[in-house]
Design an enzyme around this catalytic site. Structure first.
Site, PDB file in Angstrom:
ATOM      1  N   PHE A 127      15.563   2.445 -31.972  1.00 50.83           N
ATOM      2  CA  PHE A 127      15.898   3.774 -31.453  1.00 50.83           C
ATOM      3  C   PHE A 127      16.993   3.620 -30.386  1.00 50.83           C
ATOM      4  O   PHE A 127      16.930   2.713 -29.554  1.00 50.83           O
ATOM      5  CB  PHE A 127      14.652   4.435 -30.852  1.00 50.83           C
ATOM      6  N   ASP A 197       7.928  -1.444 -28.506  1.00 52.57           N
ATOM      7  CA  ASP A 197       7.967   0.014 -28.323  1.00 52.57           C
ATOM      8  C   ASP A 197       7.010   0.607 -29.358  1.00 52.57           C
ATOM      9  O   ASP A 197       7.230   0.471 -30.567  1.00 52.57           O
ATOM     10  CB  ASP A 197       9.408   0.514 -28.529  1.00 52.57           C
ATOM     11  N   TYR A 222       4.036  12.075 -26.229  1.00 50.18           N
ATOM     12  CA  TYR A 222       4.193  13.405 -26.859  1.00 50.18           C
ATOM     13  C   TYR A 222       4.264  13.387 -28.378  1.00 50.18           C
ATOM     14  O   TYR A 222       4.426  14.430 -28.988  1.00 50.18           O
ATOM     15  CB  TYR A 222       5.423  14.118 -26.291  1.00 50.18           C
ATOM     16  N   LYS A 223       4.156  12.209 -28.996  1.00 48.46           N
ATOM     17  CA  LYS A 223       4.229  12.170 -30.462  1.00 48.46           C
ATOM     18  C   LYS A 223       2.807  12.215 -31.029  1.00 48.46           C
ATOM     19  O   LYS A 223       2.156  13.243 -30.943  1.00 48.46           O
ATOM     20  CB  LYS A 223       4.997  10.929 -30.907  1.00 48.46           C
ATOM     21  N   ARG A 370      13.018  13.317 -42.426  1.00 45.18           N
ATOM     22  CA  ARG A 370      11.773  12.646 -42.009  1.00 45.18           C
ATOM     23  C   ARG A 370      10.594  13.615 -42.110  1.00 45.18           C
ATOM     24  O   ARG A 370      10.684  14.763 -41.666  1.00 45.18           O
ATOM     25  CB  ARG A 370      11.851  12.204 -40.547  1.00 45.18           C
TER      26      ARG A 370
HETATM   27  C1  LIG Z   1      11.215   4.420 -30.723  1.00 45.88           C
HETATM   28  C2  LIG Z   1      11.450   5.431 -29.653  1.00 45.88           C
HETATM   29  N1  LIG Z   1      11.518   5.039 -28.368  1.00 45.88           N
HETATM   30  C3  LIG Z   1      11.726   5.937 -27.377  1.00 45.88           C
HETATM   31  C4  LIG Z   1      11.881   7.280 -27.667  1.00 45.88           C
HETATM   32  C5  LIG Z   1      12.142   8.315 -26.620  1.00 45.88           C
HETATM   33  O1  LIG Z   1      12.057   7.919 -25.346  1.00 45.88           O
HETATM   34  P1  LIG Z   1      12.011   9.033 -24.193  1.00 45.88           P
HETATM   35  O2  LIG Z   1      10.667   9.675 -24.253  1.00 45.88           O
HETATM   36  O3  LIG Z   1      12.277   8.285 -22.966  1.00 45.88           O
HETATM   37  O4  LIG Z   1      13.043  10.062 -24.497  1.00 45.88           O
HETATM   38  C6  LIG Z   1      11.796   7.713 -28.981  1.00 45.88           C
HETATM   39  C7  LIG Z   1      11.959   9.160 -29.265  1.00 45.88           C
HETATM   40  O5  LIG Z   1      11.905   9.625 -30.349  1.00 45.88           O
HETATM   41  C8  LIG Z   1      11.591   6.772 -29.989  1.00 45.88           C
HETATM   42  O6  LIG Z   1      11.546   7.160 -31.254  1.00 45.88           O
END
Ligand SMILES: Cc1ncc(COP(=O)(O)O)c(C=O)c1O
Length: 411
Positions: A127, A197, A222-223, A370
């Protein structure tokens, strides 16, 4: 292969051990929500809990709530709940900041833990925020190479100059899952630290950080954890490393005694030193409540249903939409998280047409559609109905209307 029918899928729903969870979410009528991998749906209990926190805790009890309602320990209490979902122990996870900020904190800590090493390894398909944070940190520290390798090339890229390997466990575009144990072992064999991550893993599939001997991890609230828009993220540090971590964002909330207002920084014991500033309490109570709901469910049942939903979706698109140019971009289970992606050159417009019909997925440039499947609130018949709508859109050509081609700022 025999065709999948709606009746087959209704029978599966009738036998679904997770079926009762759907009622616990506030889902809008007429919507099939296939974007829980981006923003999880609203648990009804979260709505009530945040309302209570606003009216009673903030509105009435005011500053006293830090003690009265134990706001102070929320980051570690919520962290301990997340630990149970990702194969960590109590005291190894804390909720704080955003995923991006936590990446910075842990990556910087990893560089300090491996002095003299000058590379961070990741993959080009990671990402973007992960890559940007590594690049920014590399510039700040100076002399750090951000080395990118495709998954097949990781073994060659992880040499003895590498301080940290930083990868997203479930790829945000394709849903492809890394072998956490094997890659972590590869990093350790080269003397590097492993940072995962878990943005698309936590709450979506079983994760065993301790079993994989992982060093560090971050993830989103939040996911799949359904904590709400911009909910705070989490970070994990294995117990064995915690005392050696010198936090780069050495704020007062990570101080050993924040209320002594000492002029010198002394890190707190354990995971708490990775906190920085005052937590976003309203968001955090939402996430904490959503976690209670998640922990009621059995993760092996979540995974089994997720695989069934994803398999059914992929098979139905092949069955109903053959000849319409969809190319499956996700591997089969078990190498797939809880999403299915398709490539299509008109993917943006088709996704907009689907959203207009109430089937909400998302699009990632240049051509990826997606679809995320959250087993707690998606039914098997929803999968059937979503593909039926996709078929109608393709056969009628309505996706090609000019309105569906206009790009919005957020896709
Ligand atoms: C793999 C991954 N890392 C990090 C993030 C987002 O990070 P943040 O919450 O700091 O915007 C996402 C967002 O979709 C993601 O898919």
């Amino acid at each position: 292969m025999t065709a999948i029918t709606r009746d087959d899928l209704a029978a599966r729903d009738a036998a679904d051990p997770l079926a009762a969870f759907r009622e616990r979410f506030a889902l809008p009528d007429g919507v099939i929500y296939l974007d829980g991998n981006s923003l999880g749906a609203l648990p009804k209990a979260v709505k009530d809990r945040i309302a209570k926190a606003v009216a009673e805790e903030w509105g009435h009890d005011l500053i006293r709530s830090w003690n009265l309602h134990d706001w102070f320990s929320l980051p570690s209490r919520a962290g301990d709940k997340i630990a149970r979902l990702i194969g960590a122990q109590a005291g190894e996870v804390v909720v704080a900041d955003s995923t991006s900020v936590n990446l910075f904190k842990l990556l910087a800590a990893a560089l300090k833990l491996r002095p003299g090493r000058t590379a961070i390894v990741s993959e080009p398909g990671n990402f973007p925020t992960d890559l940007y944070v590594a690049q920014g940190l590399g510039e700040l520290v100076g002399g750090i190479e951000v080395r990118l390798a495709e998954p097949e090339g990781l073994a060659d890229a992880i040499s003895d100059d590498v301080a940290a390997v930083m990868l997203t466990h479930v790829n945000y575009k394709t849903g492809r899952v890394h072998d956490m144990k094997a890659v972590t072992a590869m990093a350790h064999d080269a003397g590097a630290l492993m940072l995962w991550d878990l943005a698309h893993s936590a709450g979506a599939l079983p994760v065993d950080l301790n079993g994989a001997d992982a060093d560090l991890a971050v993830g989103c609230g939040y996911k799949y954890l359904n904590g709400g828009p911009g909910a705070p993220a989490f970070l994990y540090v294995a117990h064995r490393l915690q005392d050696d971590i010198r936090p780069p964002l050495s704020g007062w909330m990570g101080h050993a005694a924040p209320f002594e207002f000492d002029i010198d920084y002394r890190p707190a014991e354990g995971i708490a030193r990775n906190l920085c500033g005052t937590p976003a309490i309203l968001s955090m109570v939402g996430l904490d409540t959503a976690l209670d709901l998640m922990l009621e469910a059995d993760m092996s049942e979540i995974r089994a249903k997720s695989i069934a939903l994803c398999d059914t979706f992929a098979a139905l698109v092949a069955q109903e939409c053959a000849g319409h140019g969809f190319e499956l971009a996700s591997p089969p289970a078990p190498e797939r998280g809880s999403q299915v992606s398709f490539r299509h050159e008109d993917g943006y417009a088709i996704m907009q047409a689907l959203i207009a019909r109430g089937v909400i997925g998302d699009f990632r440039a240049p051509d990826l559609m997606r679809f995320g499947f959250t087993p707690l609130y998606i039914r098997h018949v929803d999968v059937f109905d979503a593909v039926a709508i996709l078929k109608e859109i393709m056969e009628s050509g309505t996706w090609n209307a000019a309105e569906f081609h206009a790009r919005a700022a957020v896709t």
